[in-house]
Enzyme design. Structure first.
Site, mmCIF file in Angstrom:
data_model
loop_
_atom_site.group_PDB
_atom_site.id
_atom_site.type_symbol
_atom_site.label_atom_id
_atom_site.label_comp_id
_atom_site.label_asym_id
_atom_site.label_seq_id
_atom_site.Cartn_x
_atom_site.Cartn_y
_atom_site.Cartn_z
ATOM 1 N N LYS A 125 -4.129 -41.230 -53.163
ATOM 2 C CA LYS A 125 -3.308 -40.763 -54.449
ATOM 3 C C LYS A 125 -2.028 -40.980 -54.226
ATOM 4 C CE LYS A 125 -4.889 -40.096 -58.879
ATOM 5 N NZ LYS A 125 -5.666 -40.781 -59.535
ATOM 6 N N ASP A 165 -1.645 -43.843 -63.457
ATOM 7 C CA ASP A 165 -2.397 -42.493 -63.721
ATOM 8 C C ASP A 165 -1.569 -41.986 -64.755
ATOM 9 O OD1 ASP A 165 -4.677 -40.813 -62.634
ATOM 10 O OD2 ASP A 165 -2.875 -39.309 -62.780
#
Length: 444
Positions: A125, A165
């Site tokens: 991430k 995201d």
């Protein structure tokens, strides 16, 4: 003290001030106790200690120029968590709340989510505390180019493949990809969520929301012999996941009666008109309160909670810990039968336990929202083969992946004596594939 509990206590001491990471790790490690405490091979090889520690954390500054000619500086991150089963895969989040603890929580979750897809992708991430909201295209491009000028050193199609995201949509992915290509002179599938003209996949935009609906449909069919048809649904959020969860649930016969954004929520007893929501949020980039200007029978609220609305199915699709214990009790009182996490960890630990104790079907995010990353992996496959699949081909593959995820989760929970506990089932199923790969590869 059990092996899992010992590792968790040590993790919390070594990582102070990271409550989201602690929460995610607690949920997973407590679920894994029946596995790791009964086989010494995991402790002997320090599998949990290695699994909760990222392979590496990359932190860098991102200078960029605003429209007034002033230099601004933000923080950039990439957390490469675990690549035991494939290259790191996970989104980039651009939002003021981004910090290392949140990215470690997201990266840790991503390891198990990606494993559940059955595809060869590891977990990671990244992101920045940069806020693209209210910025001009020129400012966003300036930031993205500066961000990629540092990040490009650490990513690649067989190393680390970021995606979008929160705050990172098609515009941002385009600027990031353009800069990567400019610096490296490589045209490769290093980012997913790309535009269709330059390597993107059909159905990628819809994938997380569609996948959520597919998994909920399979869960209802398998456990209750029912479907989404005729069910009242509340969907929190109004971003990509929420919009397409609404779309697919509606196609499957449900009626979505409420949605929200960070300012407030709307209730429409006739069913939320998705065309209006798409235009307001995706084209005009306005707040959801504009909906009632065109649908006067609908209600807009800035107080109370969207979870006060009676429904059969609740789909939290906004952000972490948005649905708490009080909300859970209200939903149960109002007759909810199933909850599916469209966001990453949107339900607090206490709320999850309340749902499970009440017999409400509960699909955790690492299973229920895996459709997005699964379709990102399908985009990687298309890029590698220099092919484009039709929307129908990708959608069918997505549906089958989500059906498989549910049954893998359900079967694993039953195998370990916790039938119906899909949190435990998802955690153990995701863990086993990664752990076995780590054991096979030695001390890496």
């Amino acid at each position: 003290m059990s092996y899992a509990k010992e590792v968790l206590n040590h993790l919390i001491k070594r990582n102070p001030g990271e409550p989201e990471f602690h929460q995610a790790a607690s949920e997973v490690l407590e679920s894994l106790a029946p596995v790791v405490d009964n086989d010494p091979i995991y402790q002997r090889n320090a599998i949990l200690e290695r699994m909760v520690e990222p392979d590496r954390v990359i932190l860098f500054r991102v200078p960029w120029m605003d429209d007034e000619g002033h230099i601004r500086v933000n923080k950039g991150y990439r957390v490469q968590f675990n690549d035991a089963i494939g290259p790191y895969k996970g989104g980039l989040r651009f939002h003021p709340t981004v910090n290392l603890g949140i990215l470690k929580f997201l990266g840790f979750e991503q390891v198990f989510k990606n494993s559940l897809t059955g595809l060869p992708i590891g977990g990671g991430k990244g992101g920045s505390d940069f806020d693209p909201k209210g910025k001009s295209d020129k400012e966003v491009m300036s930031f993205c180019q500066s961000f990629m000028t540092e990040l490009y050193r650490y990513i690649g199609k067989d190393m680390d493949v970021p995606a979008g995201d929160i705050g990172v949509g098609g515009r941002e992915i385009g600027y990031l990809f353009g800069q990567y290509k400019r610096i490296t002179r490589l045209y490769e599938g290093v980012l997913t969520g790309k535009g269709l003209p330059y390597g993107g996949s059909l159905a990628r935009t819809e994938a997380t929301g569609y996948g959520l609906a597919y998994l909920m449909e399979e869960m209802l069919k398998t456990v209750k012999g029912e479907s989404l048809a005729g069910k009242r649904v509340v969907v929190s959020g109004s971003g990509n996941v929420a919009i397409y969860a609404n779309e697919k649930a509606t196609q499957l016969g449900a009626k979505v009666v409420a949605m929200c954004d960070s300012n407030g929520w709307i209730y429409d007893e006739d069913g939320v008109d998705l065309k209006t929501i798409k235009r307001i949020k995706e084209v005009e980039r306005k707040r959801i309160k504009e909906y009632v200007n065109e649908h006067p029978k609908a209600e807009y609220h800035e107080d109370g909670s969207i979870w006060d609305v009676p429904c059969d199915i609740a789909l939290p699709c906004a952000t972490q810990n948005e649905l708490n214990a009080s909300h859970a009790r209200t939903l149960i009182k109002n007759g909810v039968i199933a909850v599916g996490e469209g966001a990453n960890m949107p339900t607090t630990t206490e709320a999850t336990q309340i749902f499970q104790n009440a017999g409400v079907l509960f699909a955790p995010g690492k299973a229920a929202n895996a459709g997005g990353v699964a379709t990102s992996a399908l985009e990687m496959s298309q890029n590698s083969m220099r092919l484009n699949w039709t929307f129908e081909e990708v959608d069918q593959k997505l549906k089958q992946i989500m059906v498989n995820i549910f049954h893998n989760t359900a079967d694993t929970a039953k195998q370990y004596g916790h039938e119906g506990d899909y949190v435990m089932g998802a955690n153990i199923a995701g863990f086993m594939k990664v752990a076995n790969a780590m054991l096979a590869q030695g001390m890496v």
